[in-house]
Write a protein that holds these residues in place. Structure first.
Motif, PDB file in Angstrom:
ATOM      1  N   THR A 232       0.844  -1.204   0.000  1.00  0.00           N
ATOM      2  CA  THR A 232       0.000   0.000   0.000  1.00  0.00           C
ATOM      3  C   THR A 232       0.872   1.243   0.000  1.00  0.00           C
ATOM      4  N   THR A 233       0.334   2.308  -0.571  1.00  0.00           N
ATOM      5  CA  THR A 233       0.911   3.644  -0.409  1.00  0.00           C
ATOM      6  C   THR A 233      -0.218   4.502   0.150  1.00  0.00           C
ATOM      7  N   LYS A 234       0.011   5.820   0.213  1.00  0.00           N
ATOM      8  CA  LYS A 234      -0.966   6.701   0.863  1.00  0.00           C
ATOM      9  C   LYS A 234      -2.399   6.459   0.353  1.00  0.00           C
ATOM     10  N   ASP A 235      -2.573   6.473  -0.959  1.00  0.00           N
ATOM     11  CA  ASP A 235      -3.935   6.399  -1.502  1.00  0.00           C
ATOM     12  C   ASP A 235      -4.316   5.024  -2.028  1.00  0.00           C
ATOM     13  N   VAL A 236      -3.304   4.235  -2.381  1.00  0.00           N
ATOM     14  CA  VAL A 236      -3.591   3.053  -3.194  1.00  0.00           C
ATOM     15  C   VAL A 236      -3.073   1.775  -2.554  1.00  0.00           C
ATOM     16  N   GLY A 237      -3.861   0.716  -2.683  1.00  0.00           N
ATOM     17  CA  GLY A 237      -3.390  -0.611  -2.311  1.00  0.00           C
ATOM     18  C   GLY A 237      -3.298  -1.453  -3.583  1.00  0.00           C
ATOM     19  N   TYR A 238      -2.342  -2.376  -3.599  1.00  0.00           N
ATOM     20  CA  TYR A 238      -2.177  -3.219  -4.780  1.00  0.00           C
ATOM     21  C   TYR A 238      -1.991  -4.656  -4.300  1.00  0.00           C
ATOM     22  N   LEU A 239      -2.948  -5.494  -4.715  1.00  0.00           N
ATOM     23  CA  LEU A 239      -2.933  -6.895  -4.297  1.00  0.00           C
ATOM     24  C   LEU A 239      -2.704  -7.772  -5.524  1.00  0.00           C
ATOM     25  N   VAL A 240      -1.711  -8.629  -5.436  1.00  0.00           N
ATOM     26  CA  VAL A 240      -1.472  -9.614  -6.500  1.00  0.00           C
ATOM     27  C   VAL A 240      -1.678 -10.989  -5.878  1.00  0.00           C
ATOM     28  N   MET A 241      -2.501 -11.786  -6.551  1.00  0.00           N
ATOM     29  CA  MET A 241      -2.906 -13.046  -5.943  1.00  0.00           C
ATOM     30  C   MET A 241      -2.882 -14.145  -6.999  1.00  0.00           C
ATOM     31  N   ASP A 242      -2.222 -15.244  -6.711  1.00  0.00           N
ATOM     32  CA  ASP A 242      -2.247 -16.393  -7.624  1.00  0.00           C
ATOM     33  C   ASP A 242      -3.269 -17.392  -7.104  1.00  0.00           C
ATOM     34  N   ILE A 243      -4.306 -17.663  -7.934  1.00  0.00           N
ATOM     35  CA  ILE A 243      -5.387 -18.535  -7.472  1.00  0.00           C
ATOM     36  C   ILE A 243      -5.611 -19.678  -8.460  1.00  0.00           C
ATOM     37  N   ASP A 244      -6.354 -20.703  -7.991  1.00  0.00           N
ATOM     38  CA  ASP A 244      -6.540 -21.842  -8.892  1.00  0.00           C
ATOM     39  C   ASP A 244      -7.418 -21.441 -10.081  1.00  0.00           C
ATOM     40  N   ARG A 245      -7.177 -22.131 -11.191  1.00  0.00           N
ATOM     41  CA  ARG A 245      -7.698 -21.680 -12.473  1.00  0.00           C
ATOM     42  C   ARG A 245      -9.214 -21.787 -12.612  1.00  0.00           C
ATOM     43  N   GLN A 246      -9.805 -22.817 -12.020  1.00  0.00           N
ATOM     44  CA  GLN A 246     -11.232 -23.073 -12.253  1.00  0.00           C
ATOM     45  C   GLN A 246     -12.101 -21.899 -11.816  1.00  0.00           C
ATOM     46  N   LEU A 247     -11.682 -21.249 -10.733  1.00  0.00           N
ATOM     47  CA  LEU A 247     -12.580 -20.262 -10.128  1.00  0.00           C
ATOM     48  C   LEU A 247     -12.132 -18.817 -10.363  1.00  0.00           C
ATOM     49  N   SER A 248     -11.093 -18.644 -11.134  1.00  0.00           N
ATOM     50  CA  SER A 248     -10.485 -17.310 -11.194  1.00  0.00           C
ATOM     51  C   SER A 248     -11.420 -16.258 -11.785  1.00  0.00           C
ATOM     52  N   ASP A 249     -12.211 -16.617 -12.810  1.00  0.00           N
ATOM     53  CA  ASP A 249     -13.110 -15.619 -13.410  1.00  0.00           C
ATOM     54  C   ASP A 249     -14.141 -15.123 -12.392  1.00  0.00           C
ATOM     55  N   ALA A 250     -14.700 -16.085 -11.640  1.00  0.00           N
ATOM     56  CA  ALA A 250     -15.718 -15.704 -10.653  1.00  0.00           C
ATOM     57  C   ALA A 250     -15.106 -14.818  -9.571  1.00  0.00           C
ATOM     58  N   VAL A 251     -13.907 -15.166  -9.125  1.00  0.00           N
ATOM     59  CA  VAL A 251     -13.243 -14.351  -8.096  1.00  0.00           C
ATOM     60  C   VAL A 251     -12.993 -12.946  -8.636  1.00  0.00           C
ATOM     61  N   ARG A 252     -12.496 -12.879  -9.879  1.00  0.00           N
ATOM     62  CA  ARG A 252     -12.221 -11.570 -10.485  1.00  0.00           C
ATOM     63  C   ARG A 252     -13.490 -10.714 -10.508  1.00  0.00           C
ATOM     64  N   ASP A 253     -14.615 -11.308 -10.972  1.00  0.00           N
ATOM     65  CA  ASP A 253     -15.838 -10.513 -11.106  1.00  0.00           C
ATOM     66  C   ASP A 253     -16.300  -9.972  -9.755  1.00  0.00           C
ATOM     67  N   ARG A 254     -16.212 -10.819  -8.729  1.00  0.00           N
ATOM     68  CA  ARG A 254     -16.679 -10.380  -7.406  1.00  0.00           C
ATOM     69  C   ARG A 254     -15.752  -9.298  -6.828  1.00  0.00           C
TER      70      ARG A 254
END
Ligand code: NAI
Length: 408
Positions: free
Chosen positions: A372-394
């Motif tokens: 994180t910095t003052k205004d922004v947070g940045y999260l990078v996450m490696d997740i299993d492939r089957q569910l990645s689209d649903a996780v992204r949308d949510r």
């Protein structure tokens, strides 16, 4: 094989202002669509580019302020193919979820070489000799001409450039002293001095390699020049504000100093300004150059490659190492996963919401990194492939999210 969520050829990168072709070559080889526009843009022309571009590369003349960033719905990164980033409102870019990359050290060697060239030129009064011969005067006098071997150079600021100057000077047989506010490992036989005053007392050449800060502004004025050895030389290829030019003028006009080399000035002209005169013009053994320390083909090529490489690492892997306005994230790639990038407002509870979504959907996080910095947070996450689209949308639908991207 790794793919971006978007086919690479659909990622549009526009390079403005005659950026070195090495950048276009690297970005094209990475599979993106690259448009090259040789000039700087503003107004409607700039707006037209920003409407569609995913990445914009610029040098110093195109300005990207908050108003322009608001016209760029797809923009995911900005490449400043330059040492500085003043041309971009970097905090506003961060708030829009856009990292800004630059190349702060690509011209290090060019500046160091010019500095050493100036040391020799001052010691041999080359500027004056050449000027006279251009006027038809054959002046072979050896008065005031010296070898640099065995003489002492004092470096104020022992960072990237200062260290390189030290190595080059030592290779020419000079004794190297340096003063830096940080503890620095001396290279070669260079010696740190405990106070800057000692450096002014001992050096035959004082060379400035500091950034512009409240502390360095005007750090060389009449008292410091008065300490310098009679006949010694001052070089400033760092920032114009570091030296008080009226005091330097007096020290040179009195003959107390043997000469000076200046590449940077407190007020520098705009590129279109036809004429510009320095208050040091006409003084003996003074070398004036128009802020060209870093202007070489090699430095421009290095800048092109360095910034293009950073852009590719961000687009393909979400790496923000080196971005000037963003949390620094460098998560090593992991086979068999999809990578989700979530740039979000730095407000409490984001990680808890993301974790809740992931566990609700039954997805598995293989690795993650949050910065994180003052205004922004940045999260990078490696997740299993089957569910990645649903996780992204949510996650993209969270009110905190600014930009969310999935790399397949
Ligand atoms: P750097 O950040 O690697 O090194 C600067 C060093 O100065 C650091 O070690 C820092 O600790 C030290 N420093 C800061 N304040 C100090 C102080 N008050 N007293 C002593 N040391 C201090 O920077 P780099 O890349 O070596 O650049 C040095 C300067 O050269 C910068 O001002 C930069 O803008 C300028 N530059 C000029 C160019 C030209 O075309 N003439 C091109 C590129 C850089």
């Amino acid at each position: 094989m790794s793919r971006t969520s978007y086919p690479r050829h659909k990622i549009r990168i526009t390079l403005l202002e005659n950026i070195h072709p090495a950048a276009r070559e690297a970005l094209t080889a990475a599979g993106y669509t690259v448009d090259v526009i040789p000039k700087a843009l503003e107004g409607d022309e700039l707006a037209a580019v920003l409407k569609d571009a995913h990445v914009v590369g610029l040098r110093s003349r195109t300005k990207l302020r908050e108003a322009q960033l608001a016209l760029a719905p797809r923009l995911m990164a900005i490449g400043c193919f330059s040492v500085g980033t003043d041309q971009v409102e970097i905090d506003a870019a961060a708030r829009c979820g856009i990292p800004v990359f630059n190349a702060p050290y690509a011209s290090t060697r060019s500046v160091a070489e010019l500095t050493l060239g100036c040391v020799i030129a001052l010691a041999r009064r080359l500027g004056d000799k050449s000027g006279k011969l251009h006027q038809g005067q054959w002046d072979k006098s050896l008065s005031g001409a010296h070898e640099i071997r065995g003489r002492t150079i004092g470096l104020i600021g022992y960072g990237h450039i200062g260290q390189q100057v030290g190595l080059l000077a030592e290779a020419c047989g000079m004794r190297v002293l340096f003063f830096d506010i940080q503890r620095k490992l001396p290279l070669g036989l260079a010696k740190p001095v405990p106070t800057v005053e000692q450096l002014f007392d001992e050096a035959d050449f004082v060379s400035l390699h500091v950034p512009e800060t409240a502390q360095t502004r005007g750090m060389v004025g009449a008292p410091q020049l008065a300490r310098m050895k009679p006949g010694s030389y001052l070089l400033n290829l760092s920032r114009g504000s570091v030296v008080a030019l009226d005091a330097l003028r007096n020290a040179l006009a009195d003959g107390r100093l043997g000469g000076a080399a200046l590449d940077v000035f407190p007020q520098e002209p705009t590129p279109v300004q036809a004429e510009w005169r320095s208050e040091l013009a006409g003084l003996p053994n003074v070398i004036l150059t128009p802020h060209v320390g870093g202007n070489t083909e090699e430095a421009q090529r290095n800048i092109g490659i360095e910034v293009a490489t950073a852009l590719i690492a961000f687009i393909d892997r979400g790496v923000t190492e080196g971005a000037v306005n963003f949390p620094q994230i460098h998560l090593p790639p992991r086979d068999g996963t999809h990578r989700l990038l979530d740039i979000h407002k730095n407000v409490p509870g984001v990680l808890a919401s993301v974790t809740a979504i992931v566990s609700e959907l039954g997805a598995n996080i293989e690795a993650q990194q949050l910065g994180t910095t003052k205004d922004v947070g940045y999260l990078v996450m490696d997740i299993d492939r089957q569910l990645s689209d649903a996780v992204r949308d949510r996650i993209a639908a969270l009110p905190s999210s600014i930009k969310t991207r999935l790399l397949y």
